[in-house]
Write a protein that holds these residues in place. Structure first.
Motif, PDB file in Angstrom:
ATOM      1  N   MET A 193       0.617  -1.607  -0.107  1.00 23.69           N
ATOM      2  CA  MET A 193      -0.228  -0.107   0.017  1.00 23.69           C
ATOM      3  C   MET A 193       0.804   1.238  -0.202  1.00 23.69           C
ATOM      4  N   GLU A 194       0.978   2.532   0.642  1.00 26.08           N
ATOM      5  CA  GLU A 194       1.676   3.734   0.937  1.00 26.08           C
ATOM      6  C   GLU A 194       2.063   3.966   1.698  1.00 26.08           C
ATOM      7  N   ASP A 195       3.044   2.883   1.937  1.00 23.19           N
ATOM      8  CA  ASP A 195       4.144   2.809   3.278  1.00 23.19           C
ATOM      9  C   ASP A 195       4.939   3.286   3.091  1.00 23.19           C
ATOM     10  N   TRP A 196       4.847   5.603   3.132  1.00 22.20           N
ATOM     11  CA  TRP A 196       6.135   6.506   2.697  1.00 22.20           C
ATOM     12  C   TRP A 196       7.557   6.064   3.588  1.00 22.20           C
ATOM     13  N   PRO A 197       7.359   5.420   5.082  1.00 17.83           N
ATOM     14  CA  PRO A 197       8.872   5.313   5.229  1.00 17.83           C
ATOM     15  C   PRO A 197       9.633   3.808   4.496  1.00 17.83           C
ATOM     16  N   VAL A 198       9.524   3.459   4.163  1.00 19.60           N
ATOM     17  CA  VAL A 198       9.650   2.466   3.528  1.00 19.60           C
ATOM     18  C   VAL A 198      10.287   2.819   2.566  1.00 19.60           C
ATOM     19  N   ILE A 199       9.724   3.500   1.525  1.00 24.60           N
ATOM     20  CA  ILE A 199       9.078   3.890   0.390  1.00 24.60           C
ATOM     21  C   ILE A 199      11.156   5.211   0.354  1.00 24.60           C
ATOM     22  N   SER A 200      10.282   6.517   1.374  1.00 25.72           N
ATOM     23  CA  SER A 200      11.515   7.244   1.397  1.00 25.72           C
ATOM     24  C   SER A 200      13.309   6.662   1.765  1.00 25.72           C
ATOM     25  N   ASP A 201      13.013   5.496   2.655  1.00 27.58           N
ATOM     26  CA  ASP A 201      14.451   4.985   2.781  1.00 27.58           C
ATOM     27  C   ASP A 201      14.897   4.022   1.090  1.00 27.58           C
ATOM     28  N   TRP A 202      14.014   3.597   0.520  1.00 28.08           N
ATOM     29  CA  TRP A 202      14.484   3.300  -0.589  1.00 28.08           C
ATOM     30  C   TRP A 202      14.896   4.282  -1.248  1.00 28.08           C
ATOM     31  N   MET A 203      13.956   5.586  -1.299  1.00 29.52           N
ATOM     32  CA  MET A 203      15.318   6.853  -2.411  1.00 29.52           C
ATOM     33  C   MET A 203      16.171   7.128  -2.106  1.00 29.52           C
ATOM     34  N   ASN A 204      16.459   6.703  -0.062  1.00 34.40           N
ATOM     35  CA  ASN A 204      17.479   7.601   0.157  1.00 34.40           C
ATOM     36  C   ASN A 204      18.968   6.386  -0.358  1.00 34.40           C
ATOM     37  N   ARG A 205      18.603   5.075  -0.655  1.00 36.95           N
ATOM     38  CA  ARG A 205      19.442   4.038  -0.575  1.00 36.95           C
ATOM     39  C   ARG A 205      19.926   4.067  -2.305  1.00 36.95           C
ATOM     40  N   VAL A 206      18.871   4.501  -2.957  1.00 38.16           N
ATOM     41  CA  VAL A 206      18.556   5.000  -4.367  1.00 38.16           C
ATOM     42  C   VAL A 206      19.860   6.042  -5.144  1.00 38.16           C
ATOM     43  N   VAL A 207      19.255   7.198  -4.280  1.00 40.90           N
ATOM     44  CA  VAL A 207      20.515   8.140  -4.194  1.00 40.90           C
ATOM     45  C   VAL A 207      22.245   8.317  -3.835  1.00 40.90           C
ATOM     46  N   GLY A 208      22.195   7.134  -2.842  1.00 36.71           N
ATOM     47  CA  GLY A 208      23.239   6.493  -2.859  1.00 36.71           C
ATOM     48  C   GLY A 208      23.893   5.900  -3.424  1.00 36.71           C
ATOM     49  N   ALA A 209      23.507   4.971  -3.973  1.00 41.81           N
ATOM     50  CA  ALA A 209      23.721   4.364  -5.185  1.00 41.81           C
ATOM     51  C   ALA A 209      24.066   5.104  -6.580  1.00 41.81           C
ATOM     52  N   VAL A 210      22.733   5.816  -6.968  1.00 36.26           N
ATOM     53  CA  VAL A 210      22.987   6.499  -8.080  1.00 36.26           C
ATOM     54  C   VAL A 210      24.678   7.603  -8.027  1.00 36.26           C
ATOM     55  N   SER A 211      25.129   8.531  -6.822  1.00 32.18           N
ATOM     56  CA  SER A 211      25.368   9.104  -6.317  1.00 32.18           C
ATOM     57  C   SER A 211      27.614   7.717  -7.383  1.00 32.18           C
ATOM     58  N   GLU A 212      27.283   6.328  -6.484  1.00 25.81           N
ATOM     59  CA  GLU A 212      28.365   5.919  -6.512  1.00 25.81           C
ATOM     60  C   GLU A 212      28.779   5.479  -8.409  1.00 25.81           C
ATOM     61  N   ALA A 213      27.854   5.841  -9.104  1.00 25.78           N
ATOM     62  CA  ALA A 213      27.571   5.255 -10.171  1.00 25.78           C
ATOM     63  C   ALA A 213      28.585   6.256 -11.253  1.00 25.78           C
ATOM     64  N   ASP A 214      29.270   5.519 -11.999  1.00 23.61           N
ATOM     65  CA  ASP A 214      30.560   6.414 -13.473  1.00 23.61           C
ATOM     66  C   ASP A 214      29.533   6.269 -14.453  1.00 23.61           C
ATOM     67  N   LEU A 215      28.424   7.852 -14.577  1.00 25.81           N
ATOM     68  CA  LEU A 215      27.400   7.870 -15.520  1.00 25.81           C
ATOM     69  C   LEU A 215      28.439   9.050 -16.582  1.00 25.81           C
ATOM     70  N   ALA A 216      28.094   8.330 -17.864  1.00 25.11           N
ATOM     71  CA  ALA A 216      28.960   9.383 -19.320  1.00 25.11           C
ATOM     72  C   ALA A 216      28.030  10.879 -19.120  1.00 25.11           C
ATOM     73  N   VAL A 217      28.953  12.203 -19.126  1.00 24.50           N
ATOM     74  CA  VAL A 217      28.284  13.016 -19.593  1.00 24.50           C
ATOM     75  C   VAL A 217      27.806  13.713 -21.122  1.00 24.50           C
ATOM     76  N   LYS A 218      26.679  13.065 -21.196  1.00 14.01           N
ATOM     77  CA  LYS A 218      26.068  13.031 -22.777  1.00 14.01           C
ATOM     78  C   LYS A 218      24.504  13.460 -23.092  1.00 14.01           C
ATOM     79  N   THR A 219      24.719  14.746 -23.990  1.00 15.44           N
ATOM     80  CA  THR A 219      23.490  15.015 -24.563  1.00 15.44           C
ATOM     81  C   THR A 219      22.453  14.488 -24.878  1.00 15.44           C
ATOM     82  N   ASP A 220      21.586  14.985 -24.099  1.00 18.18           N
ATOM     83  CA  ASP A 220      19.725  13.597 -23.850  1.00 18.18           C
ATOM     84  C   ASP A 220      19.117  14.041 -25.132  1.00 18.18           C
ATOM     85  N   TYR A 221      18.727  13.351 -25.586  1.00 21.48           N
ATOM     86  CA  TYR A 221      17.957  13.120 -27.379  1.00 21.48           C
ATOM     87  C   TYR A 221      16.269  12.693 -27.142  1.00 21.48           C
TER      88      TYR A 221
END
Length: 622
Positions: free
Chosen positions: A194-222
């Motif tokens: 259902m709408e378990d916002w505490p778990v959703i917020s925790d997932w978002m925190n982990r996503v931001v941390g994981a994305v921060s460590e990802a080596d993403l190339a700088v490109k032009t968006d299509y």
């Protein structure tokens, strides 16, 4: 002399306008024209509002993130927009050059998968374990794809409801499939009940941390996001302003225990909307004005405060509305998000209140805040914690968007393609000593009068359809308002000759034959004409309660013969939590008894029917 003064003033004005309009655009520096507009709502009403940030096109190079969502009722979209905001804020704070693009999965054909690096998917599971209607083509594409996605990192947030048997099936299946296509899992799939916002917020925190460590190339968006879905006609995000033609009661009410059920007929002439029997009508309600007034009074608002929204609400030409109108038409005042308690905590000056809020929000038992909010609405909370001043824009931003409610259409377009009928049971109950109401059913019953206008749209339900062969026997099981889509089915079958239609068994259930036997005259007339075999169950008309599953068991031999030998199709509509599960158990029992099979074999038999489209459900949890 006067001419020189005027010329000088003109030069000054020209310079100021140029300076404002060329100052930093997207981030709105203090001297930008956008900042000036956002600070003065009266000016904002006269000038064009800023670009919808959720349809942003990036004109500079950056690190693109594909943020996909698949939604039936709007919650996945709400979560995805929160994640979009979070990624944007993090990028600005840390100079990450992230460029999140928010895209409904129904536009998957616009995505160049070879150019994507990172995909975050927020998707719900609808009904009996199926993808949202708009997400079905994307789901099928991915399941059938042989493309290697080893260059893409991904994470899936699977939304669902544990009251249904196939909890979060869509998200889990897509997470597994992406892995099979060699995509690199950024995080394990997170399921949300259902709408378990505490778990959703925790997932978002982990996503931001994981994305921060990802080596993403700088490109032009299509991807040109703001061009997606501009010519779709009337949808959930662009509903049609229909007119209520008829509202009539379908039940007799003698006491407080009797339920009120109504039929509403909407005129959609000129809308371009079409539907098929089995589809639903989405209805946008308006909140109860007395509750809105109570909220305004508790917070000390006049209701006339101007509020600028991030995207233009449907039905409006700009993004500036009054606080009262936002509360009446666009925001959910029934369900409270924990974030609202956080906001109140940050503005409260009462030590006792602050401690109470801390105990609720920071307890080690997440169910504590859920239980507290499950019996409270926004009015309860703002009256309990009287906090002034609470900034209007911040308060409104902590409320959920008001979502439409969906009702199975109880009429066939073959009878009248300009009028859509729905059948609704009016919801009223009490908690904490206060009378409560269903937002939409009470809006339809108490406040929307024939001749009044109401925003509606069609919600497709491709997994609940009549067989193409009209001679296929039908077993229809729909107690209460579960009769609604079957009324549309029967209207179409009644147009056929006896030779061109198969046998139809209709199992209907209610409490009393003389009080809530919905569409009794119509159904008995169809039975007299041998269009259907009508099997009603009246649970309260005798000492021992009788439900539709009891009648199914009585008719076990007939049902087995129709399903096993004549390839009948079985349909269930109504309550998922109890009725649908009980009926499923009885069907298994019939297969075991009549087919002389084991329980496991009976389960496989029903799964086979489901795969063939001969066992379909349109069920919901109330």
């Amino acid at each position: 002399m006067l001419e020189w003064v005027l010329a000088g003033l003109l030069c000054i004005v020209t310079y100021v306008v140029f300076t404002l309009s060329t100052s930093s655009g997207s981030q709105y520096e203090d001297n930008s024209i956008d900042a000036f507009i956002s600070k003065d709502s009266s000016v904002a009403k006269r000038l064009a509002p800023r670009e919808n940030k959720y349809k942003r096109n990036y004109i500079t190079d950056g690190r693109q993130i594909l943020l996909l969502y698949g939604t039936e009722y709007g919650f996945s979209e709400e979560v995805a927009t929160k994640l979009f905001d979070r990624l944007g804020e993090e990028s600005v704070l840390n100079g990450m050059l992230w460029q999140p693009r928010l895209v409904n999965v129904k536009y998957y054909s616009y995505i160049r998968w070879t150019e994507e690096q990172l995909c975050l998917l927020v998707i719900s599971t609808s009904g009996d374990g199926v993808p949202p209607t708009d997400a079905l083509p994307f789901y099928q594409m991915l399941m059938n794809s042989g493309e290697t996605l080893s260059h893409i990192r991904y994470a899936v947030l699977a939304l669902g409801d544990s009251n249904y048997p196939h909890f979060c099936k869509t998200g889990l299946s897509l997470d597994k499939r992406l892995g099979e296509l060699s995509a690199v899992r950024l995080l394990d799939c997170q399921t949300i009940d259902m709408e378990d916002w505490p778990v959703i917020s925790d997932w978002m925190n982990r996503v931001v941390g994981a994305v921060s460590e990802a080596d993403l190339a700088v490109k032009t968006d299509y991807l040109v996001v703001n061009s997606l879905g501009n010519n779709e006609g009337h949808t959930r995000t662009n509903p049609f302003l229909s007119r209520l033609l008829v509202k009539k009661p379908l039940t007799v009410v003698d006491n407080d225990e009797d339920k009120v059920t109504i039929q509403c007929e909407f005129d959609i002439t000129g809308s371009g909307l079409t539907w098929t029997a089995g589809d639903a009508l989405g209805v946008y309600p308006q909140n109860n004005q007395s509750q809105v007034e109570g909220i305004l009074q508790a917070l000390g608002y006049t209701g006339q405060e101007g509020v600028e929204t991030d995207q233009r609400p449907w039905g409006h030409t700009d993004r500036v509305l009054t606080c009262k109108e936002m509360l009446l038409r666009y925001l959910d005042i029934k369900h409270v998000k924990p974030e609202l308690l956080e906001l109140i905590l940050s503005h409260s000056s009462c030590d006792d209140q602050r401690q109470q809020l801390r105990d609720l929000l920071h307890t080690q038992v997440p169910s504590g805040v859920r239980e507290y909010l499950s019996v409270r609405e926004v009015l309860d909370v703002v009256e309990e914690f009287k906090v002034r001043p609470l900034p209007v824009d911040r308060f409104l931003s902590h409320l959920k968007p008001l979502q439409p409610r969906y009702y199975s259409i109880s009429s066939s377009p073959q009878i009248n393609s300009n009028t859509v009928c729905v059948t609704a049971a009016v919801v009223r109950y009490s908690t904490l000593g206060r009378d409560r109401e269903g937002v939409t059913t009470c809006y339809l019953q108490d406040r929307l009068l024939p001749g009044d206008q109401c925003h509606v749209f069609i919600s497709r339900n491709p997994d609940f359809r009549l067989p193409s062969n009209t001679k296929t026997p039908l077993i229809l099981i729909g107690p209460g308002t579960g009769i609604a889509p079957f009324r549309a089915f029967l209207q179409e079958r009644a147009l056929l000759s006896q030779e061109d239609r198969g046998q139809i068994l209709l199992y209907f259930g209610c409490r009393h034959k003389n009080k809530d036997f919905l569409y009794r005259d119509e159904l008995e007339n169809l039975a007299e004409k041998s269009v259907i075999c009508l099997r009603p169950a009246f649970s309260r008309d005798q000492e021992e309660k009788v439900y539709v599953q009891h009648l199914l068991l009585q008719d076990g031999s007939l049902i087995w013969n129709l399903v096993n030998k004549e390839e009948a199709a079985v349909y269930i509509c109504g309550d998922a939590k109890h009725m649908a599960r009980d009926v499923h158990k009885v069907l298994l029992q019939i297969i075991v008894m009549q087919g002389r099979t084991t329980q496991d074999e009976a389960e496989l038999f029903l799964k086979g029917l489901e795969t063939q489209g001969r066992y379909q459900k349109d069920v919901w949890v109330t």
